[in-house]
Design a protein around this motif. Structure first.
Motif, PDB file in Angstrom:
ATOM      1  N   ARG A 440      -8.590  -9.128 -11.137  1.00 37.18           N
ATOM      2  CA  ARG A 440      -8.253  -8.756  -9.754  1.00 37.18           C
ATOM      3  C   ARG A 440      -6.964  -7.933  -9.737  1.00 37.18           C
ATOM      4  NH1 ARG A 440      -8.258 -12.582  -4.449  1.00 37.18           N
ATOM      5  NH2 ARG A 440     -10.449 -12.554  -5.065  1.00 37.18           N
ATOM      6  N   VAL A 441      -7.065  -6.831  -9.025  1.00 42.23           N
ATOM      7  CA  VAL A 441      -5.913  -5.951  -8.852  1.00 42.23           C
ATOM      8  C   VAL A 441      -5.697  -5.749  -7.349  1.00 42.23           C
ATOM      9  CG1 VAL A 441      -4.945  -3.667  -9.278  1.00 42.23           C
ATOM     10  CG2 VAL A 441      -6.338  -4.777 -11.030  1.00 42.23           C
ATOM     11  N   ILE A 442      -4.482  -6.072  -6.864  1.00 39.95           N
ATOM     12  CA  ILE A 442      -4.170  -5.901  -5.439  1.00 39.95           C
ATOM     13  C   ILE A 442      -3.936  -4.425  -5.177  1.00 39.95           C
ATOM     14  CG2 ILE A 442      -2.578  -6.455  -3.585  1.00 39.95           C
ATOM     15  CD1 ILE A 442      -4.340  -8.767  -4.462  1.00 39.95           C
ATOM     16  N   VAL A 443      -4.721  -3.872  -4.301  1.00 43.70           N
ATOM     17  CA  VAL A 443      -4.601  -2.470  -3.925  1.00 43.70           C
ATOM     18  C   VAL A 443      -3.592  -2.306  -2.797  1.00 43.70           C
ATOM     19  CG1 VAL A 443      -5.846  -0.487  -2.991  1.00 43.70           C
ATOM     20  CG2 VAL A 443      -6.936  -1.971  -4.684  1.00 43.70           C
ATOM     21  N   ASP A 444      -3.663  -3.210  -1.784  1.00 48.14           N
ATOM     22  CA  ASP A 444      -2.757  -3.129  -0.632  1.00 48.14           C
ATOM     23  C   ASP A 444      -2.486  -4.558  -0.157  1.00 48.14           C
ATOM     24  OD1 ASP A 444      -1.241  -1.474   1.049  1.00 48.14           O
ATOM     25  OD2 ASP A 444      -2.710  -1.641   2.660  1.00 48.14           O
ATOM     26  N   PRO A 445      -1.236  -4.896   0.101  1.00 49.79           N
ATOM     27  CA  PRO A 445      -0.912  -6.272   0.508  1.00 49.79           C
ATOM     28  C   PRO A 445      -1.481  -6.597   1.891  1.00 49.79           C
ATOM     29  CG  PRO A 445       1.007  -4.867   0.726  1.00 49.79           C
ATOM     30  CD  PRO A 445      -0.047  -4.039   0.056  1.00 49.79           C
ATOM     31  N   PRO A 446      -1.450  -7.919   2.268  1.00 52.33           N
ATOM     32  CA  PRO A 446      -2.029  -8.320   3.569  1.00 52.33           C
ATOM     33  C   PRO A 446      -1.339  -7.633   4.738  1.00 52.33           C
ATOM     34  CG  PRO A 446      -1.655 -10.234   2.180  1.00 52.33           C
ATOM     35  CD  PRO A 446      -0.972  -9.085   1.504  1.00 52.33           C
ATOM     36  N   LYS A 447      -2.129  -7.158   5.664  1.00 49.22           N
ATOM     37  CA  LYS A 447      -1.626  -6.531   6.889  1.00 49.22           C
ATOM     38  C   LYS A 447      -2.757  -6.464   7.914  1.00 49.22           C
ATOM     39  CE  LYS A 447      -0.652  -2.520   4.977  1.00 49.22           C
ATOM     40  NZ  LYS A 447      -0.274  -1.079   4.786  1.00 49.22           N
ATOM     41  N   ILE A 448      -2.365  -6.207   9.175  1.00 47.09           N
ATOM     42  CA  ILE A 448      -3.353  -6.015  10.240  1.00 47.09           C
ATOM     43  C   ILE A 448      -3.993  -4.650  10.046  1.00 47.09           C
ATOM     44  CG2 ILE A 448      -3.728  -5.870  12.727  1.00 47.09           C
ATOM     45  CD1 ILE A 448      -2.939  -8.643  11.768  1.00 47.09           C
TER      46      ILE A 448
END
Length: 566
Positions: A440-448
């Protein structure tokens, strides 16, 4: 002369004998007797002279033929004008020792009126409900006693004691009567009343509808619009409610279309939407979203979506230098991508890439873990670098560049942004890819994110809770309450929404204090005669004085419970 105001008996006479020229105790000559008669009404005495109109000698010679003497009572002290003649026994008028005196007493005793008592009682009588005047009337009946013996019993009839009929809108089963067609509701109630002891009595088990008190329906905003994408229209929604006598909000119909409000058109716009690029297919797609306006506020019906037709990529050498392989004798053009829009050309890449791979070879070596993330397009592209093979060696001619190989983006909810006023939650989405190299690679952190719609809170129940405020209804304590809706937010946390006041909590403990007063009230008088006193009839009355918890003091009405004569 009038003597007193009641009946007189021989026991009331005070006889003093005076003589002139005769023996004491012998009636004769001009002898006189003094008679003192108490005035029963005024508490004074009237003194008079009793003169004998016959003498001892005349009787002995037979000159006096009458069987009875006459005693004249003259108003001496009172100054009266006349003389009243009272027949009496001749021998001893005040001792009643002669036969004639005894016969007279027996005759009076036989002719006397019996002692009559009337007793008023509520026994055997039920209160009468007077619905015309909205009151409960106490009923009683009378009993007649003569010399202590019951002679007559009357029927139940209205007394002068009555109490107002009250309405209990909080009784069990007193739910409102809802009329959808008339768009109104009516409260229902049970009837009750409080007696002189402030004890509550329910009038039957019937539940009545109070048509004189009505609650009108109203449509309240606050519901999300109803979106009909097929029609390209949005409809306002309302909640139909009413407020009862406790100002408690009652829902008649959940969110529904408001037929009186016109539909709202849904329009398409590319504003706030970026282009979606597909570098593997060398095309780009424009994205548009659907919106509508309510009271000047923009609402999104559908987030950014790819729309046809596709826009082909164009390759230009502007800003790029070719790659020359001197040993191999080849030249590779390096290019950038652009697309043609209605507004003109737009460059969509900044880095130069080989126009044709030709003899160049791509590899991930040296670019492990590097990606080109296209958030708008929803893909992440592997980066590679290019080289010319040299036997067993490589000659790298580029840095790590985006390739045509990609991985689709995946989304995961990491928390919510809660809006308690609107009772909605918007998820915070993180974007990731599952890479065969790293997992798993995070592309963009949590956001609305615009693509994630708001989630409405879930209503799970309603509670009625007591407040710190209390008050009294008569002698009974009431606690004010509030109606609270319980919701689950999108993140599973709880939210409590105060709807408004609810019905009070009713305590049955009587918190009044009471004292009882009694009295004997004269209600009648029977005149007497010469032989008997007059008699007064009294009503035995009682009343209850109630002291309320708020300090009010309320005396009750005097109620007759019995009578007696003396």
């Amino acid at each position: 002369m009038v003597v007193g105001k009641g009946s007189l008996g021989v026991r009331d006479l005070e006889h003093h004998q005076t003589t002139t020229g005769s023996r004491p105790g012998v009636l004769g000559g001009s002898a006189s007797d003094v008679l003192r008669i108490p005035d029963l009404a005024g508490g004074t005495a009237v003194t008079g002279l009793i003169s004998h109109d016959r003498d001892h000698e005349s009787k002995r010679n037979g000159d006096y033929e009458s069987k009875r003497g006459e005693f004249k009572i003259s108003d001496v002290e009172s100054g009266g004008e006349g003389t009243r003649v009272i027949p009496f026994a001749t021998t001893d008028p005040f001792g009643l020792r002669s036969n004639e005196s005894k016969e007279m007493a027996d005759k009076i005793e036989a002719e006397r009126l019996p002692e009559v008592n009337y007793v008023v009682t509520e026994e055997g009588c039920r209160p009468r409900v007077d619905r015309i005047h909205e009151r409960v009337i106490i009923q009683n009946r009378s009993k007649k006693f003569e010399d202590g013996v019951l002679k007559e019993e009357g029927g139940c009839r209205d007394a002068l004691e009555f109490y107002p009929i009250m309405k209990d809108y909080l009784c069990e089963g007193c739910t409102d009567s809802v009329n959808i067609g008339e768009r109104r509701a009516y409260p229902r109630f049970q009837e009750y009343w409080f007696d002189r002891e402030n004890i509550r009595h329910t009038i039957g088990d019937s539940v009545y509808t109070d048509t004189g008190k009505r609650y009108l329906f109203m449509d309240e905003a606050g519901c999300s619009p109803l979106i009909a994408l097929g029609e390209r229209r949005a409809y306002r929604q309302v909640e139909t409610v009413y407020y009862n006598f406790n100002n408690m909000r009652k829902i008649v119909q959940e969110c529904h279309r408001a037929p009186s409000l016109a539909p709202i058109p849904i329009t398409e716009t590319a504003e706030k939407c970026s282009l979606a690029h597909d570098f593997g297919r060398n095309i780009s797609l424009e994205q548009k979203r659907l919106i509508f306006m309510i009271d000047g506020v923009e609402h999104e019906a559908l987030g950014c979506q790819r729309v046809e037709p596709a826009i082909r990529h164009e390759f230009v050498e502007t800003g790029c230098r070719p790659v020359v392989d001197v040993t191999g004798g080849s030249v590779t053009k390096m290019v950038r991508r652009r697309i043609r829009l209605a507004s003109g050309f737009r460059m969509i890449t900044d880095e130069c890439e080989p126009e044709e791979v030709s003899r160049l070879v791509a590899t991930r070596e040296g670019c492990e873990g590097e990606y080109f993330h296209d958030l708008a397009g929803g893909r992440s592209y592997f980066k590679v670098r290019y080289f010319f093979p040299r036997g067993g060696s490589r000659k790298y001619v580029t840095s790590c560049l985006r390739s045509g190989e990609s991985l689709a983006h995946q989304f995961e909810i990491n928390g919510y942004e809660n809006n308690d006023e609107a009772r909605t939650s918007r998820p915070k989405l993180s974007v990731f890819i599952e890479s065969p190299e790293q997992g798993r690679v995070i592309v963009d952190p949590p956001k609305i994110r615009d693509a994630a719609p708001a989630v409405a809170y879930t209503l799970v129940g309603n509670e009625t809770r007591a407040t710190a405020e209390s008050y009294f209804e008569g002698c009974f304590r009431r606690i004010r309450t509030r109606s609270i809706n319980l919701y689950n937010r999108g993140d599973g946390s709880k939210y409590e929404h105060i709807v408004g006041p609810a019905g009070p909590i009713a305590f049955t403990t009587d918190e009044c204090s009471r004292t009882t007063d009694n009295r004997n009230e004269p209600i009648g008088y029977r005149r007497g005669n010469f032989w008997r006193h007059g008699k007064t009839t009294y009503a035995v009355q009682t009343r209850t004085t109630t002291t309320y918890p708020d300090g009010r003091v309320e005396p009750g009405a005097w109620v007759t419970v019995n009578t007696f004569t003396e």
